[in-house]
Design an enzyme around this catalytic site. Structure first.
Site, PDB file in Angstrom:
ATOM      1  N   LYS A 206      29.084  24.483  60.274  1.00 56.04           N
ATOM      2  CA  LYS A 206      27.682  24.273  60.682  1.00 56.04           C
ATOM      3  C   LYS A 206      26.893  23.711  59.520  1.00 56.04           C
ATOM      4  O   LYS A 206      27.175  23.995  58.340  1.00 56.04           O
ATOM      5  CB  LYS A 206      27.026  25.544  61.225  1.00 56.04           C
ATOM      6  CG  LYS A 206      26.605  26.633  60.226  1.00 56.04           C
ATOM      7  CD  LYS A 206      25.224  26.525  59.664  1.00 56.04           C
ATOM      8  CE  LYS A 206      25.189  26.986  58.244  1.00 56.04           C
ATOM      9  NZ  LYS A 206      24.189  27.424  57.487  1.00 56.04           N
TER      10      LYS A 206
ATOM     11  N   GLY B  46      30.277  27.346  50.572  1.00 56.58           N
ATOM     12  CA  GLY B  46      29.699  26.023  50.386  1.00 56.58           C
ATOM     13  C   GLY B  46      28.407  25.802  51.131  1.00 56.58           C
ATOM     14  O   GLY B  46      27.843  24.713  51.084  1.00 56.58           O
ATOM     15  N   GLY B  47      27.946  26.801  51.906  1.00 57.70           N
ATOM     16  CA  GLY B  47      26.724  26.620  52.686  1.00 57.70           C
ATOM     17  C   GLY B  47      26.975  25.982  54.028  1.00 57.70           C
ATOM     18  O   GLY B  47      26.078  25.408  54.639  1.00 57.70           O
ATOM     19  N   MET B  48      28.210  26.084  54.533  1.00 59.53           N
ATOM     20  CA  MET B  48      28.554  25.507  55.835  1.00 59.53           C
ATOM     21  C   MET B  48      29.077  26.555  56.815  1.00 59.53           C
ATOM     22  O   MET B  48      29.705  26.207  57.821  1.00 59.53           O
ATOM     23  CB  MET B  48      29.586  24.391  55.671  1.00 59.53           C
ATOM     24  CG  MET B  48      29.062  23.278  54.780  1.00 59.53           C
ATOM     25  SD  MET B  48      30.225  21.946  54.585  1.00 59.53           S
ATOM     26  CE  MET B  48      29.826  21.012  56.039  1.00 59.53           C
TER      27      MET B  48
ATOM     28  N   GLY C 120      31.485  28.738  56.762  1.00 59.18           N
ATOM     29  CA  GLY C 120      32.933  28.830  56.993  1.00 59.18           C
ATOM     30  C   GLY C 120      33.377  30.217  57.450  1.00 59.18           C
ATOM     31  O   GLY C 120      34.101  30.348  58.437  1.00 59.18           O
TER      32      GLY C 120
ATOM     33  N   SER D  19      31.541  32.581  58.785  1.00 61.22           N
ATOM     34  CA  SER D  19      30.917  32.916  60.066  1.00 61.22           C
ATOM     35  C   SER D  19      31.638  32.227  61.222  1.00 61.22           C
ATOM     36  O   SER D  19      31.849  32.813  62.289  1.00 61.22           O
ATOM     37  CB  SER D  19      29.454  32.478  60.067  1.00 61.22           C
ATOM     38  OG  SER D  19      28.742  33.165  59.075  1.00 61.22           O
TER      39      SER D  19
ATOM     40  N   ASP E  78      24.528  33.762  61.361  1.00 67.14           N
ATOM     41  CA  ASP E  78      24.826  32.472  61.980  1.00 67.14           C
ATOM     42  C   ASP E  78      26.096  32.474  62.820  1.00 67.14           C
ATOM     43  O   ASP E  78      26.517  31.416  63.307  1.00 67.14           O
ATOM     44  CB  ASP E  78      24.787  31.319  60.963  1.00 67.14           C
ATOM     45  CG  ASP E  78      25.480  31.656  59.666  1.00 67.14           C
ATOM     46  OD1 ASP E  78      26.278  32.598  59.663  1.00 67.14           O
ATOM     47  OD2 ASP E  78      25.209  30.971  58.663  1.00 67.14           O
TER      48      ASP E  78
END
Ligand code: C5P
Length: 305
Positions: free
Chosen positions: A12, A105-107, A109, A111, A144
């Site tokens: 995301k 990385g803030g994406m 992963g 979640s 998230d």
């Protein structure tokens, strides 16, 4: 009887991330626009005598990912088993997580792996859990995780767990830059609080103009309206990210931003030629890149044996 199920877990990104003041429960109120993009981890679950988990990195460093019962995807399986009333012997699974999404990385992963574990285990055990119940379990796992179940483009409110789809048009070509290393999400929120300590922070509001541009599929307009409140905090902790963003901007990206809490950086490209150009410039400057388009559907079963 189903023996094994694999689910795809998309990364995301946040097209917009408005962060409010810290709440009494320690979370921050969010007004965010999520998009799921075509960069996937895979989660495979198979029936087993005892539970186990294996984490494999497909081009990403996974040494920081717990390969035990503290892994969020394993906790998702345990939570669903409890909700479904399975006894421990029925609920034992061998889980394999194959990771392509950068770790920390803030994406999202971790979640999205949890969301994929929910749908994979639901299929393995034949539970057919209704979507609203699955979303409630997801919200217990992380802010998230509910979005990761739904995917596409969606707004998130509350602490990010209240998700509503956005009627979107168009395809968005993203170049994903991986500056190396990770950033802890709570650490970046704490830095944002520190930077804002003397400011009156308003409650965040959903960006109506961005949502309208997404509805029209107007990529250039969308590019102008992307925003991330976490970016200043990520840049404060990792100033060199500013150089990565500058390389992409100079190479003509429609937009350049930190992804979520970072350190992954995102560049929106006008077309495939620009994707290639951006990647070449970033790689020349020493930053690894990936490319992905969005939106894509949320976590979903890809194979059943
Ligand atoms: O919900 P999740 O477990 O993914 O959040 C991880 C951490 O990020 C939280 O413990 C909290 O410190 C921070 N967070 C926050 N506000 C949010 C979401 C996460 O402060 N809306």
């Amino acid at each position: 009887m189903t023996r094994e199920v694999t689910a795809a877990a998309p990364a995301k990104i946040n097209l917009y991330l408005g962060v409010g003041p810290v709440r009494p429960d320690g979370f921050h109120g969010l007004a965010t626009v999520y998009q799921a993009i075509g960069l996937y981890d895979d989660v495979t679950v198979s029936r087993a005598a005892t539970s186990s988990v294996t984490v494999e990195g497909l081009g990403v460093e996974v040494s920081g990912v717990p390969a035990d019962e503290t892994n969020l995807a394993v906790r998702a399986a345990v939570l669903l088993a409890g909700h479904g009333g399975l006894d421990p012997a029925e609920a034992a699974v061998a889980m394999t997580i194959r990771k392509r999404i950068p770790v920390a990385g803030g994406m999202a992963g971790g979640s999205t792996d949890a969301a994929a574990a929910l749908v994979a285990c639901d299929a393995l055990w034949g539970l057919r859990t209704p979507p609203d119940e699955l979303a409630a379990l997801a919200a217990r796992l992380g802010s998230d995780v509910p979005f990761c179940l739904v995917g596409g483009t969606a707004v998130g409110t509350g602490r990010g767990e209240v998700v509503n789809p956005v009627a979107g048009m168009g395809t968005y070509r993203w170049v994903v830059a991986l500056p190396g290393g990770g950033l802890s999400t709570p650490g970046v929120y704490a830095e944002l609080d520190r930077l804002r300590a003397d400011l009156a922070t308003p409650e965040p509001e959903l960006p109506d103009d961005l949502i309208a541009a997404l509805g029209e599929g107007d990529v250039e307009q969308v590019a102008d309206l992307l925003a991330n409140d976490m970016e200043t905090a990520a840049l404060s902790l990792r100033p060199e990210l500013g150089e990565v963003l500058a390389v992409g901007r100079e190479a003509g990206a429609l937009a350049a931003m930190v992804s979520g809490s970072g350190p992954t950086c995102l560049f929106l490209a006008a077309d495939d030629d620009q994707v290639a150009r951006l990647r070449a410039r970033l790689e020349d400057a020493g930053t690894a890149t990936l490319t992905a388009t969005g939106p894509v559907p949320g976590a979903h079963v890809t194979s059943t044996l």
